[in-house]
Scaffold this active site. Structure first.
Site, PDB file in Angstrom:
ATOM      1  N   LYS A 175     -32.422 140.650  24.942  1.00  0.00           N
ATOM      2  CA  LYS A 175     -32.402 141.215  23.581  1.00  0.00           C
ATOM      3  C   LYS A 175     -30.949 141.397  23.148  1.00  0.00           C
ATOM      4  O   LYS A 175     -30.118 141.837  23.954  1.00  0.00           O
ATOM      5  CB  LYS A 175     -33.152 142.548  23.589  1.00  0.00           C
ATOM      6  N   SER A 204     -39.325 146.432  18.276  1.00  0.00           N
ATOM      7  CA  SER A 204     -38.162 145.745  17.783  1.00  0.00           C
ATOM      8  C   SER A 204     -37.714 144.572  18.682  1.00  0.00           C
ATOM      9  O   SER A 204     -36.823 143.818  18.296  1.00  0.00           O
ATOM     10  CB  SER A 204     -36.988 146.731  17.665  1.00  0.00           C
ATOM     11  N   SER A 254     -41.143 149.564  21.283  1.00  0.00           N
ATOM     12  CA  SER A 254     -40.461 148.291  21.030  1.00  0.00           C
ATOM     13  C   SER A 254     -40.620 147.244  22.122  1.00  0.00           C
ATOM     14  O   SER A 254     -40.236 146.091  21.922  1.00  0.00           O
ATOM     15  CB  SER A 254     -38.972 148.538  20.772  1.00  0.00           C
TER      16      SER A 254
END
Lengths: 465, 92
Positions: A82, A160, A184
């Site tokens: 990420k 996310s 997330s």
């Protein structure tokens, strides 16, 4: 180039082939890179392809293994991280326009540990800007555009950790790293049909990771099986002097071969009638039957009555606004894509110290009550979400209204949880089952997840991309 | 150990969750005081219900949501013995 079937193999299987020298780490990395470059843009899943570093690490892995130095199950395995994790010399944008040129001169501890394990970083993966620190109204809240779901690109991949979910589901990487403050990892895992592990708070160092909430942020693996999550966690867990919140002790993953006899599972009640989709409810009910069939004892687990969501909201608001103080002061907050996110980050500055501390006091009571709950149960289960992936243009404040307390509670209390695919809802989109454990008991969570995956094949299904 | 304040029934609690939004990393509160430039005032993309929203609208809604989130915390009854859950641990 290696076949799609090979690229969809779980890490554990790829590792065996690499160790036996049936697969070359260089060829594996090149194959994933080609797929990543071909399909990544179609899913808005990639922030940056780290081609040069990937080739260097893959060549090093190949040399070492040829010389008889095998580091373990992640050696030569390509992965994506990420884009909130610092990577030396490679842009780390936090998914947000104000940070589009940000470059760190060091690797986050997670990247460093994966490097030590011999894993090969092939991409920084797209994410919701600032991991949704200020809240966001639309899936488009990202510098790379809305994360598109490989099961249906008209729907969202979740947030996310949008790119981590989509890239893992579409076999653009062998596994990925996501982060969770509140939902997330589990949300994109559920929407994309992958297995996502949110470890205990403090299990994995956050050094080098953007903060949303210092007291709630967790980093964790997103994989195509519970076994793979265990292998990645084993490489990452442990104390880090650079992150004072990390806990002592390593994690050794031992795949549990047995059934679930003598396992007490608490079933968290959910109001599907008010907030859910009937197809997801049916998939969830069927998943509970599978667990029962494996010998587990299931019983209702009413959550202690606390204002979980308001406490989580308050803690995150205050801490995120403190972290992004400079962004607010300089006015750069206005460069964020999502207007609701701009407003939310500013708003957190209005949380008074007395309210924040009150929230933290209520949090202490929650910890005590959950400790009692875990005297009765080895793990809790709940649907990861009561619905499948939402249309890309949907107002997320409407989509996520009425979500359950276990998501907020689990994150406030730093409880480990895994989301496993448990079937399909409307439009053939994946649904997820969450298994939540007591602090530091990832072993129990993964044991139940593994047993479930031994009895079902949902985690092996591939999206039509 | 003290319990929550009276009146926070499960039904009301669910309503609170709906009000503040939830996963993933939620809706947020806002402030009313910050100046709004013309650029900021440009509406965001239409919602699924067809409504465009300005920063000022989002700020207003965020502030309302923050107040809704804070109310059950302020109403929560705690004994004096309860200390904050400081998760960070001192290390030498």
């Amino acid at each position: 180039m290696l076949s799609e079937d090979t690229l969809y193999l779980p890490v554990a299987e790829l590792a065996k082939k690499i160790q036996a020298r049936q697969i070359s780490p260089v060829e594996l990395a090149e194959s994933y890179l080609a797929r990543l470059e071909r399909l990544g843009p179609k899913l808005n899943a990639v922030a940056a392809v780290t081609r040069e570093r990937a080739r260097e690490e893959a060549r090093a892995a190949e040399r070492e293994i040829a010389a008889g130095y095998y580091r373990g199950p992640l050696h030569g395995i390509p992965y994506g991280a990420k884009d909130l994790l610092a990577t030396r010399g490679i842009p780390t944008t936090w998914g947000a326009p104000p940070y589009r040129n940000q470059v760190f001169d060091y690797d986050a501890t997670v990247i460093e540990r994966l490097s030590t394990a011999g894993a090969v970083l092939i991409a920084k993966l797209a994410m919701v800007e600032l991991a949704g620190s200020g809240g966001y109204r639309f899936a488009s809240a990202s510098a790379t555009g809305p994360g598109l779901n490989p099961w249906n690109t008209g729907t969202w991949s979740g947030g996310s950790s949008s790119g981590s979910g989509a890239a893992t589901a579409a076999a653009l990487v062998a596994f990925s790293i996501g982060s969770e403050t509140w939902g997330s990892i589990l949300t994109p895992a559920s929407f994309c049909g992958v297995t996502g592990l949110r470890p205990t708070y403090g299990r994995i160092s956050r050094y080098g990771a953007m903060a949303v909430s210092w007291t709630m942020d967790k980093l964790g693996p997103m994989c195509r099986s519970a076994d793979d999550c265990g292998l990645v966690l084993a490489a990452l867990a442990g104390h880090d002097p650079s992150d004072p919140s990390t806990l002592p002790g390593n994690f050794h993953y031992q795949p549990f071969p047995g059934d679930l006899r003598n396992t007490r599972i608490g079933v968290v009640a959910e109001d599907f009638a008010a907030n859910g989709e009937p197809e997801v409810e049916r998939a969830y009910a069927a998943a509970l039957e599978v667990l029962r069939g494996l010998g587990a004892e299931l019983a209702p687990a009413p959550l202690p009555a606390f204002p979980y969501a308001p406490v989580a909201e308050t803690v995150i608001s205050a801490e995120a606004s403190a972290f992004f103080e400079e962004l607010i002061k300089t006015g750069k907050v206005q460069e964020l894509v999502d207007v609701a996110q701009q407003a939310g980050i500013e708003a957190g500055t209005q949380v008074k110290a007395v309210d924040y501390l009150k929230a933290m006091r209520v949090r202490a009571l929650m910890q005590a009550e959950f400790a009692k709950l875990f005297e009765r149960f080895h793990v809790l289960v709940a649907p990861s979400l009561l619905f499948v992936a939402s249309p890309i243009e949907a107002d997320l404040n409407t989509v996520f209204k009425g979500s359950s307390g276990i998501g907020a509670a689990g994150n406030l209390l730093g409880l480990p949880a895994v989301s496993v695919p448990c079937g399909f809802g409307k439009n053939n989109l994946p649904a997820g089952l969450s298994i939540v454990g007591k602090p530091l008991d990832e072993a129990a969570v993964l044991r139940v997840a593994r047993a479930y995956q031994q009895a079902t094949d949902w985690h092996t299904r591939r999206p039509p991309i | 150990m003290k319990k929550r304040s009276p009146g926070l029934s499960r039904r009301k609690f669910v309503g609170t969750l709906a009000a503040v939004g939830a996963l993933p990393v939620l809706g947020r509160a806002s402030i009313l005081s910050a100046a709004t430039s013309p650029a900021q005032a440009a509406p965001q993309a239409p919602t699924s219900s067809g409504q465009a929203r300005t920063l000022e609208q989002e700020r207003r809604e965020a502030l309302e949501n923050l107040e809704k989130a804070l109310k059950p915390i302020r109403d929560f009854s705690l004994s004096v013995e309860v200390e904050p859950a400081f998760i960070f641990r001192a290390r030498r």
